[in-house]
Write an enzyme that holds these catalytic residues in place. Structure first.
Site, short mmCIF file in Angstrom:
data_model
loop_
_atom_site.label_atom_id
_atom_site.label_comp_id
_atom_site.label_asym_id
_atom_site.label_seq_id
_atom_site.Cartn_x
_atom_site.Cartn_y
_atom_site.Cartn_z
N SER A 123 0.87 -1.46 0.02
CA SER A 123 0.02 -0.15 -0.20
C SER A 123 0.78 1.32 -0.07
CB SER A 123 -0.70 -0.18 1.40
OG SER A 123 -1.45 1.28 1.45
N TYR A 147 -1.94 -1.67 10.83
CA TYR A 147 -2.29 -2.16 9.49
C TYR A 147 -1.04 -1.63 8.60
CZ TYR A 147 -3.72 -1.78 4.70
OH TYR A 147 -3.69 -1.94 3.26
N LYS A 151 2.28 -3.96 6.46
CA LYS A 151 2.56 -3.87 5.10
C LYS A 151 3.98 -3.90 5.01
CE LYS A 151 -1.40 -4.42 3.23
NZ LYS A 151 -1.74 -5.69 2.81
#
Ligand code: NAD
Ligand code: UD1
Length: 329
Positions: A123, A147, A151
């Site tokens: 992302s 989150y 990544k």
């Protein structure tokens, strides 16, 4: 190529399955239905006119070995993971376990079964609060939530494993903001509960499920003060995965998937209103913690190495997003 798609019944995975089949690849899907429904499988089979091998399994689980035993997997696209930023703050362990546990188990099996190609859903969030346009040579930045951190950790794990294992080739795709839906209106983004992301909040407001849209701040250093993002049609994003699969890379490549163009919140709302002829009531509220003013991609690398460029416009995105939402029961 025979491709294992984890999270293949989810939003991006389902659109990618269609593009893979269109390009004559074979697809095997694993999904545990934690954020999707089995009905998506029959829609995919209808749209592709193919029976698709499906395993309802948890990618963290040892039992996925069965998939590698039953199929000669030549490439993996790993979408499976949790993606709600706010939830990751309240349930960090769940996010670290799922988003990292899936990758560790999958990579172990990829090495064991000598799968040469691994594509990971990363992302733009890994760039942190650096200055846009973000290009792939920039270092990973600071994340503001678990989150985003998963990544970054996943990227690092895959880089280390590829470095240590010649013949295990990785493409880290950094998505910008995927929105829109398949033309058929049969698959799209279906968030559970109150949407966190802008586009589903707009479509639900258009439908009357939400009273109005809350615009998070109009004092950013942007064209109209509202946040600017690089929205990419999910079908374009899906096509980018096919290009990444067919790209014969060695080692690790990091590649942005965006359009290179920024759109503000109010520009997106106006475009939605004009294209769909529906008014979106909105109210300006406080900034959302962790948001940055602008986030858009440099697309030179995708153009050069993947020969990929997004084609669909903001008008296509808002039309298709509404076409999906309005048909939802
Ligand atoms: P999604 O939730 O719609 O799809 C993920 C799918 O994975 C779901 O079908 C879910 O049931 C499945 N899944 C989750 N954990 C699993 C597990 N342990 N085992 C098996 N299946 C599991 O999400 P999406 O929007 O399609 O995103 C796909 C990937 O792209 C995610 O990794 C996400 O973090 C990443 N990503 C998404 C966006 C975005 O805006 N949608 C942006 C950047 C990156
Ligand atoms: C968010 C996540 C990001 C994740 C991405 C895809 C945060 C801080 N970032 O990105 O890590 O990869 O989703 O899941 O959550 N907005 C409103 N009102 C709303 C919703 C959003 O004004 O109700 C604004 C936001 O302030 C932002 C823009 O719309 O300027 C886009 O927001 P969103 O769709 O949530 O995406 P990102 O914040 O870019």
């Amino acid at each position: 190529m025979k491709v294992l798609v984890t999270g293949g019944l989810g939003y991006i995975g389902s659109h990618t399955v269609i593009e893979l089949i269109k390009n004559n690849h074979e697809v095997v899907i694993i999904d545990n239905l934690s954020n999707s429904e089995l009905s998506v499988l029959s829609v995919l089979e209808k749209l592709t006119n193919k029976k698709l091998p499906f395993y309802k399994m948890d990618v963290k689980d040892e039992e996925i070995k069965k998939v590698f035993e039953e199929h000669k997997i030549e490439g993996i696209i790993h979408f499976a993971g949790y993606k709600a930023v706010g939830e990751s703050v309240s349930e960090p362990l769940m996010y670290y376990q799922n988003n990292i546990g899936t990758t560790l188990n999958l990579v172990k099996l990829a090495l064991k079964y000598k799968v040469p190609k691994f594509i990971f859903s990363s992302s733009a969030t890994v760039y942190g609060d650096q200055q846009s346009p973000f290009d792939e040579t920039m270092p990973r930045g600071n994340t503001t939530n678990p989150y985003g951190e998963t990544k970054k950790i996943n990227e690092r794990i895959l880089e280390d494993v590829a470095y240590a294992n010649k013949g295990f080739n990785v493409v880290l795709l950094r998505y910008f903001n995927p929105i829109g839906a398949h033309k058929s209106g049969l698959i799209g983004e279906k968030p559970v509960g109150i949407p966190n992301n802008l586009m589903p909040y707009i479509t639900q407001t258009a439908k009357g499920i939400r009273e109005k849209l809350y615009v998070f701040g109009n004092d950013y250093n942007t064209i109209d003060g509202t946040g600017v993002r690089d929205y990419i049609h999910v079908v374009d994003l899906a096509k980018g995965h096919v290009k990444a699969l067919e790209y014969n890379n060695k080692g690790v490549d990091i590649i942005n998937l965006g359009t290179g163009r920024g759109t503000s919140v109010l520009e997106l709302v106006t475009s939605f209103e004009e294209v769909n002829k529906i008014k979106i009531p909105y109210e300006i509220t406080n900034r959302r913690p962790g948001d940055i003013d602008e986030c858009y991609a440099s697309i030179d690398k995708a153009r050069k190495v993947l020969k990929f460029e997004a084609k669909l416009t903001i008008e296509d995105m808002v039309r298709d997003a509404w076409n999906f939402e309005k048909n939802l029961k």
